[in-house]
Each structure stands twice: as structure tokens, then as C-alpha cells.
Design an enzyme around this catalytic site. Structure first.
Site, short mmCIF file in Angstrom:
data_model
loop_
_atom_site.label_atom_id
_atom_site.label_comp_id
_atom_site.label_asym_id
_atom_site.label_seq_id
_atom_site.Cartn_x
_atom_site.Cartn_y
_atom_site.Cartn_z
NE ARG A 3 3.42 2.32 9.91
CZ ARG A 3 3.85 1.75 8.80
NH1 ARG A 3 3.14 0.78 8.21
NH2 ARG A 3 5.00 2.11 8.26
CD GLU A 59 14.51 -1.75 4.18
OE1 GLU A 59 14.15 -2.07 5.34
OE2 GLU A 59 13.72 -1.49 3.26
CG ASN A 84 3.80 5.66 8.45
OD1 ASN A 84 4.95 6.06 8.61
ND2 ASN A 84 3.46 4.87 7.44
CB THR A 86 0.90 2.00 4.85
OG1 THR A 86 1.63 0.86 4.41
CG2 THR A 86 1.70 3.25 4.51
CE1 TYR A 129 10.57 4.40 2.95
CE2 TYR A 129 11.82 6.29 3.72
CZ TYR A 129 10.93 5.26 3.97
OH TYR A 129 10.39 5.11 5.23
CG PHE A 176 4.08 8.70 -1.19
CD1 PHE A 176 5.22 8.16 -0.62
CD2 PHE A 176 3.23 7.86 -1.92
CE1 PHE A 176 5.51 6.80 -0.75
CE2 PHE A 176 3.52 6.50 -2.05
CZ PHE A 176 4.67 5.97 -1.46
CG HIS A 231 11.14 1.47 7.36
ND1 HIS A 231 10.57 1.37 6.11
CD2 HIS A 231 12.16 0.57 7.40
CE1 HIS A 231 11.24 0.44 5.42
NE2 HIS A 231 12.20 -0.05 6.17
NE ARG A 286 5.55 -4.47 6.44
CZ ARG A 286 5.58 -3.37 5.68
NH1 ARG A 286 6.59 -2.51 5.78
NH2 ARG A 286 4.62 -3.11 4.83
CE LYS A 306 8.41 5.60 8.42
NZ LYS A 306 7.35 5.71 7.38
P1 IDP Z 1 5.16 0.85 4.57
O1 IDP Z 1 5.97 1.85 5.37
O2 IDP Z 1 3.93 0.38 5.32
O3 IDP Z 1 5.98 -0.30 4.03
P2 IDP Z 1 5.21 1.96 1.88
O4 IDP Z 1 4.14 1.76 0.87
O5 IDP Z 1 6.49 1.22 1.68
O6 IDP Z 1 4.58 1.66 3.32
O7 IDP Z 1 5.50 3.52 1.95
C1 IDP Z 1 6.66 4.03 2.59
C2 IDP Z 1 6.26 5.23 3.41
O8 IDP Z 1 5.82 6.27 2.55
C3 IDP Z 1 5.07 5.01 4.36
O9 IDP Z 1 5.45 4.40 5.58
C4 IDP Z 1 4.55 6.42 4.54
O10 IDP Z 1 5.36 7.14 5.47
C5 IDP Z 1 4.76 7.00 3.15
N1 IDP Z 1 3.57 6.86 2.30
C6 IDP Z 1 3.16 5.75 1.65
N2 IDP Z 1 2.04 5.97 0.94
C7 IDP Z 1 1.74 7.26 1.13
C8 IDP Z 1 0.68 8.12 0.65
O11 IDP Z 1 -0.20 7.69 -0.12
N3 IDP Z 1 0.70 9.41 1.10
C9 IDP Z 1 1.66 9.88 1.94
N4 IDP Z 1 2.67 9.14 2.39
C10 IDP Z 1 2.71 7.84 2.00
MG MG Z 2 7.54 -0.29 2.62
#
Ligand code: IDP
Ligand code: MG
Length: 156
Positions: free
Chosen positions: A102, A126, A112, A91, A49, A57, A115, A85, A9
Site C-alpha cells: 500500500r 474468509e 488501497n 490501511t 465486510y 465508509f 485485502h 499484513r 481489489k
Molecule cells: P484493513 O483493510 O487494513 O484491514 P479495515 O479497517 O478492515 O482495514 O477496513 C476495510 C477497508 O475499508 C479498508 O481496506 C479500506 O478499503 C476501507 N476503509 C477503511 N477505513 C476507511 C476510511 O476511513 N475511509 C474510507 N475507506 C476506509
Molecule cells: Mg480489515
């Protein structure tokens, strides 16, 4: 063998962590079969997304992911989706276990670093969003005889 989509990212690129993060995946034994730098368009971020479109968010996530260049990787390996993963960690950077990408490189919950596709269906979808036909390359890797045990007739 599975192939998964990884995105380094904008925070990973800006912080000079392209090499360090890519090394984590390479050191594990994953094969880089696609790699490029790009700037994600608003349309592509929205498609990628789309499952998160109603989340609070989401606007910030799209703003973040389209703000600066990213590096996209196609990584291949046995169980690559789950392996990646696990290497990425939870996350939120503040919660991700030490030893994970992370957990080791970040503390933010939204910035973070990385992805990774979360299922075979997501990986297929994707990869086709981010790589054109011909940009993911299948090739024999010289080290595979030692990364995997194929001596018994199957690769494990
Ligand atoms: P992942 O990347 O671990 O699969 P997802 O739930 O798919 O997590 O969320 C996608 C992305 O959205 C996360 O990697 C993070 O950058 C952002 N994100 C997810 N939850 C939050 C939140 O509660 N606050 C801010 N950003 C979030
Ligand atoms: Mg995800």
C-alpha cells in the site's frame, strides 16, 4: 503453516498491478495455493465486510469492491496472516510505510489495492467465503527446502 485470504481489489486489477502485487507475496516466500478472478456480488461483499456494516465508509466500500473484477488468492506460509499484513502496510495508502504494497503502489485511503485476513478466525471464515472445497490446493513446492530451514527437524 497458516493460509490466508488476499484480495487484489478492483483498483489493483484496473491499474495493471496483479503481477506486481502477487510478486511481492511470492518473493517473500508465500506459496500460492489458490487463485482466481471473480466479480464480488453484493451479498458476498456484505458477508465479507459484515463487521464494518455500521461504519460511515461501508456503503462506498461495498460499491468499490463490487464495481469491477478482483483477484482472490489463498496464500500459505509460516505465520502467513501476519506476514501478509506486514507486506500490505497500514490501511491508508497515504500513511502506509514505503516498502509495503500500500505504501509503494497507492495513495488513496479507500482504494488501497489489497485485502488480507487479520486473524486465524478471519482467515478461516474468509477463505470459505471465497473458495469452494477443492479450489485451495495443497502441493509440495520444490523450493521449500530453501525457503524454510527444515534441517533441524522442524520447519523454521
Ligand atoms: P484493513 O483493510 O487494513 O484491514 P479495515 O479497517 O478492515 O482495514 O477496513 C476495510 C477497508 O475499508 C479498508 O481496506 C479500506 O478499503 C476501507 N476503509 C477503511 N477505513 C476507511 C476510511 O476511513 N475511509 C474510507 N475507506 C476506509
Ligand atoms: Mg480489515
Amino acid at each position: 503453516m497458516e493460509t490466508t485470504l488476499i484480495i487484489l481489489k478492483p483498483d489493483a486489477v484496473q491499474r495493471g498491478l496483479i503481477g506486481s502485487i502477487t510478486s511481492r507475496f511470492e518473493q517473500k516466500g508465500l506459496q500460492v495455493v489458490g487463485m482466481k478472478m471473480m466479480k464480488i456480488s453484493g451479498e458476498l461483499a456484505a458477508e465479507h465486510y459484515k463487521d464494518h456494516a455500521t461504519k460511515p465508509f461501508y456503503p462506498g466500500l461495498v460499491r468499490f469492491m463490487t464495481s469491477e473484477p478482483v483477484v482472490v488468492l489463498a496464500l500459505r506460509g509460516l505465520g502467513a496472516i501476519a506476514v501478509c499484513r506486514n507486506l500490505m502496510g497500514a490501511t491508508f495508502g497515504s500513511k502506509a510505510a514505503a516498502g509495503t504494497i500500500r505504501g509503494d503502489f497507492g495513495i488513496s485511503n479507500s482504494f488501497n489495492l489489497v485485502h488480507g485476513s487479520d486473524s486465524p478466525e478471519a482467515a478461516t471464515r474468509e477463505l470459505s467465503l471465497f473458495f469452494k472445497t477443492g479450489e485451495v490446493l495443497g502441493y509440495a513446492r520444490a523450493t521449500d527446502a530453501w525457503v524454510y530451514d527444515s534441517t533441524g527437524g522442524k520447519t523454521e
